[in-house]
Design an enzyme around this catalytic site. Structure first.
Site, PDB file in Angstrom:
ATOM      1  N   ARG A  19      39.953  33.055  50.925  1.00  0.00           N
ATOM      2  CA  ARG A  19      38.908  33.757  50.161  1.00  0.00           C
ATOM      3  C   ARG A  19      37.752  32.829  49.786  1.00  0.00           C
ATOM      4  O   ARG A  19      36.585  33.188  49.997  1.00  0.00           O
ATOM      5  CB  ARG A  19      39.514  34.418  48.920  1.00  0.00           C
ATOM      6  CG  ARG A  19      40.364  35.647  49.233  1.00  0.00           C
ATOM      7  CD  ARG A  19      40.924  36.260  47.958  1.00  0.00           C
ATOM      8  NE  ARG A  19      41.744  35.301  47.233  1.00  0.00           N
ATOM      9  CZ  ARG A  19      42.004  35.357  45.923  1.00  0.00           C
ATOM     10  NH1 ARG A  19      41.480  36.327  45.192  1.00  0.00           N
ATOM     11  NH2 ARG A  19      42.781  34.469  45.354  1.00  0.00           N
ATOM     12  N   ASN A  37      42.285  39.697  48.329  1.00  0.00           N
ATOM     13  CA  ASN A  37      43.585  39.770  48.980  1.00  0.00           C
ATOM     14  C   ASN A  37      44.037  41.224  49.039  1.00  0.00           C
ATOM     15  O   ASN A  37      43.746  42.012  48.139  1.00  0.00           O
ATOM     16  CB  ASN A  37      44.631  38.964  48.210  1.00  0.00           C
ATOM     17  CG  ASN A  37      44.487  37.474  48.426  1.00  0.00           C
ATOM     18  OD1 ASN A  37      43.939  37.041  49.434  1.00  0.00           O
ATOM     19  ND2 ASN A  37      44.975  36.697  47.475  1.00  0.00           N
TER      20      ASN A  37
END
Length: 763
Positions: A19, A37
């Protein structure tokens, strides 16, 4: 032109800095949107002009973090929304198919900090970030958060928390992050568990310099370490561990150090320095400063580089290399719990370098050799597990428990298989307990509920007993060599039917005899035995595996009858009259001598005949040393053999070869030339049989599997000859050819047999 894309990424993309990587990538390309996520991996929406989006999409794959493995990317164009920035979200919905990353080595950034006196983590042995460090070995549950790792007991200090929460920091959501103020600590203890004074690292280095044996706690378990250049220390380790001749692995500081004792090509160097840091088999230099006892009677030395900060600190300046062998007793899995290690290894180690970061899952080092410019696993474990293998078919969830030797299991979900780490030879309750614990942990971690369990056909294997004890699941017994065939097929993404050349030491056949020199025709849904080596007795059963001279007697008797003791094998004269009568009765009457077609036992027999190895101290020793001798000769000659048709099957008869070998012994042909001619003979027989099978079946795809195909010389020569005949040859890539890869084949065979057929309407 402004576009917006919804991008879903599956694979090992959580807990590896994916990320923040996307966040920084978006900033670099001027992209707005978000990333979070999901239950299936990572999902994002990215908005920007077409050119910037194209570059962004490309960089997701090309510049992914070191520990990330992208399995699948799904992209769809959606309506632009005009976001003002790019943000990181916490979580979203998904299908619950997140993968956990394998353990990784120390990244260059952390390594620089480790040796930087101005850094707050200077010489801290547990330094890590999102690009490196422990993963699989410390995960206790999913989702992969710090609270679900063995780091949960170490609350973050303010400085570490600031890094952990900053998306521009490389330690953003690095779950094992720690420092000297808040993380794990080292201790050096003696064999009774009592603490020793001084700096643990410095004192360990002193002990190793003095020739002492130290048990060192690593990522997935304990190593037993000694100075690899200290002959007396290596000899003492062998004495205490009761390991007479089996090679030890060594760890060297860097590639420059490795080059002093081994020859390294570019592929081997890439493997050694990659994030997985496996043990790689390297050819020894003719002269070396390492003790000759490290890998006696072997032309190769198993070598790895440091893969934890602690290893780097230990190898900083003093040693050419350290022996780093698995911390276990004979036939037991690697020790990984502190109390257990001190108890089990106290008779071997003089001291223990321990720490208080718990290892959740024991995991041994991976072992690789290079074959035709590509890696060939001999043991698949740390650094690679739990990476998936993509299957050519979709099957229901299966748990496959492997065979007996090189124990490993496999779980499947859809078109993905997840082979476990190496567990060990299933010959005792300790290893069986480890198998059961691994099965339970992997099922929870991968969120897989098996619908059936697959096991070997042999009823006496501990793995078979374990499978039979699983209540509520249908069981599928899979013939050993069929599993090898299917394993190599799945490893290469093959479907349909192939010719399987399966050479190994032992496997129960469907006729109740011991197979091992097999040519099978079939695929996942079935097979037939198209050809095999001529069967000979296995004198004494399992005793013949430990004592290759017994197989030499069996093959000599098969070739010469009752007069076989008259052959020019030097040690035959040492066999007394009573033993001669005993062996003759065993062979003629088949007393405690089951029939076998094993290729592994043929290698043992020839090694014994030429005087190389009458008994062995570890599995495969005779064949390994025979291969080493063969590599010293360039002869292209081969011995004669016969390929016969018997009862609807083809039989490879090596009696002519044995007789020719005796003629060579009589005139004292060199050992390397005889060994090379033997290898050439087996390779030539492979081609001869495969030609005949192709003429009957029309099949031209061949898979090579079984432990014998760890033999680089035989495998390369077989491939070369087969390809010259127009065959398409496939060898293993992602799992070992030995029994460590059997569970993958078992799983696919069982899964295919239990697939629910779809109707024409797709219901």
């Amino acid at each position: 032109m402004v576009l917006r894309l919804r991008i879903a990424v599956e694979g090992i993309v959580q807990g590896v800095g994916f990320r923040p990587f996307i966040f920084r990538l978006a900033a670099h390309h001027g992209i707005v949107g978000w990333v979070m996520n999901s239950g299936a991996g990572v999902v994002m929406e990215a908005e920007g002009d077409a050119g910037a989006l194209a570059a962004f999409r490309s960089a997701i794959v090309s510049d992914a973090p070191p520990l990330a493995v992208i399995a699948r990317i799904a992209i769809e164009e959606i309506a632009p929304q005009g976001d003002g920035s790019f943000v990181i979200g916490e979580s979203g919905e998904g299908a619950g198919t997140v993968r956990v990353a394998p353990d990784g080595d120390v990244c260059p950034d952390c390594l620089r900090e480790l040796f930087d006196p101005s850094d707050r983590r200077y010489r801290y042995p547990f330094i890590n970030c999102t690009n490196c460090g422990p993963r699989y070995s410390l995960v206790t549950a999913v989702p992969y958060d710090r609270s679900n790792t063995t780091m949960a007991r170490f609350p973050l200090c303010d400085a570490c928390r600031s890094e952990y929460e900053d998306p521009m920091d490389r330690r953003f959501h690095a779950q094992p992050v720690a420092c000297p103020d808040c993380g794990p600590t080292l201790r050096l203890v003696d064999a009774s568990g009592a603490g020793l004074p001084g700096d643990p690292v410095d004192q360990t280095v002193e002990l190793l310099t003095e020739g002492k044996i130290v048990a060192i706690k690593g990522l997935g378990g304990y190593h037993l370490a000694v100075d690899a250049a200290n002959d007396a220390a290596v000899a003492e380790l062998r004495r205490r561990k009761h390991r007479d001749e089996k090679p030890f692995a060594v760890m060297a500081r860097d590639m420059e150090a490795v080059a002093r004792f081994a020859l390294v090509d570019s592929v081997e160097a890439r493997l050694l320095t990659g994030p997985e840091h496996p043990i790689v088999l390297l050819r020894k230099r003719p002269s070396t400063i390492l003790s000759g006892r490290v890998a006696p009677a072997n032309g190769y030395i198993g070598t790895m580089l440091p893969y934890t900060p602690l290893h780097h600190l230990l190898l900083e300046e003093r040693f050419a290399a350290l022996v780093m062998t698995s911390g276990n007793l004979s036939d037991e899995p690697i020790s990984y719990r502190d109390d257990e290690a001190v108890e089990r290894l106290s008779a071997i180690a003089d001291a223990f370098l321990v720490h208080d970061r718990e290892i959740r899952t024991r995991i041994d080092d991976s072992v690789i050799r290079v074959f035709r410019g590509s890696p060939l696993f001999l043991r698949r474990s740390r650094g690679y597990v739990p990476r998936e293998v993509r299957l050519p078919v979709e099957i229901p969830p299966v748990l496959a428990v492997g065979a007996e030797l090189k124990g490993a299991l496999c779980l499947t979900r859809g078109d993905r298989a997840f082979p476990s780490q190496h567990i060990g030879d299933l010959k005792n309750d300790t290893t069986l307990t480890s198998l059961a614990a691994t099965a339970e942990h992997l099922q929870a971690l991968l969120e897989i509920r098996p619908q059936l369990v697959a096991h070997d056909l042999h009823p006496d294997y501990l793995s078979t007993g374990y499978a039979e004890g699983i209540a509520g699941l249908p069981r599928v017994a899979v013939q050993h060599h069929h599993a090898h065939l299917a394993s190599c097929m799945a490893d290469n993404g093959l479907d349909g039917s192939v010719i399987g050349v399966i050479f190994d030491g032992t496997g129960l056949g469907t006729d109740g005899t011991v197979w091992g020199g097999e040519f099978l025709v079939g695929g996942y849904d079935g097979f037939r035995r198209a050809a095999h080596f001529r069967q000979v007795p296995l004198p004494g059963g399992d005793a013949a595996v430990r004592e290759p001279y017994r197989m030499a007697l069996a093959y000599l008797h098969d070739a010469f009858g009752a007069d076989f003791f008259e052959q020019p094998v030097p040690w035959l004269t040492e066999v007394g009259d009573e033993d001669r009568s005993l062996f003759l009765r065993m062979l003629e009457r088949r007393i405690n001598s089951p029939l076998t077609s094993s290729c592994g036992r043929l290698f043992d027999a020839v090694a014994a005949m030429v005087g190389l190895r009458r008994t062995v101290s570890y599995e495969g020793q005779a064949a390994i040393e025979l291969e080493g001798q063969a590599e010293e000769s360039a002869t292209g000659r081969a011995y004669p053999f016969a390929v016969l048709s018997r009862q609807g099957a083809i039989e490879v008869d090596y009696r002519l070869m044995i007789r020719a070998l005796m003629e060579d012994l009589a005139v004292q042909v060199s050992l390397p030339e005889m060994a090379r001619a033997f290898h050439n003979t087996v390779a030539a027989s492979v081609v001869d049989v495969c030609r005949k099978v192709r003429s009957e079946t029309g099949l031209d795809r061949i898979v090579l599997s079984g432990g014998v195909f760890q033999n680089r010389l035989l495998c390369e020569e077989s491939c070369r000859l087969l390809e010259a005949e127009g065959f398409r040859v496939f060898t293993h890539r992602l799992v070992p050819p030995n029994d460590g890869g059997v569970a993958l084949g078992q799983a696919v065979i069982a899964g295919v047999a239990h697939r629910v057929p779809r109707s024409d309407k797709g219901e």
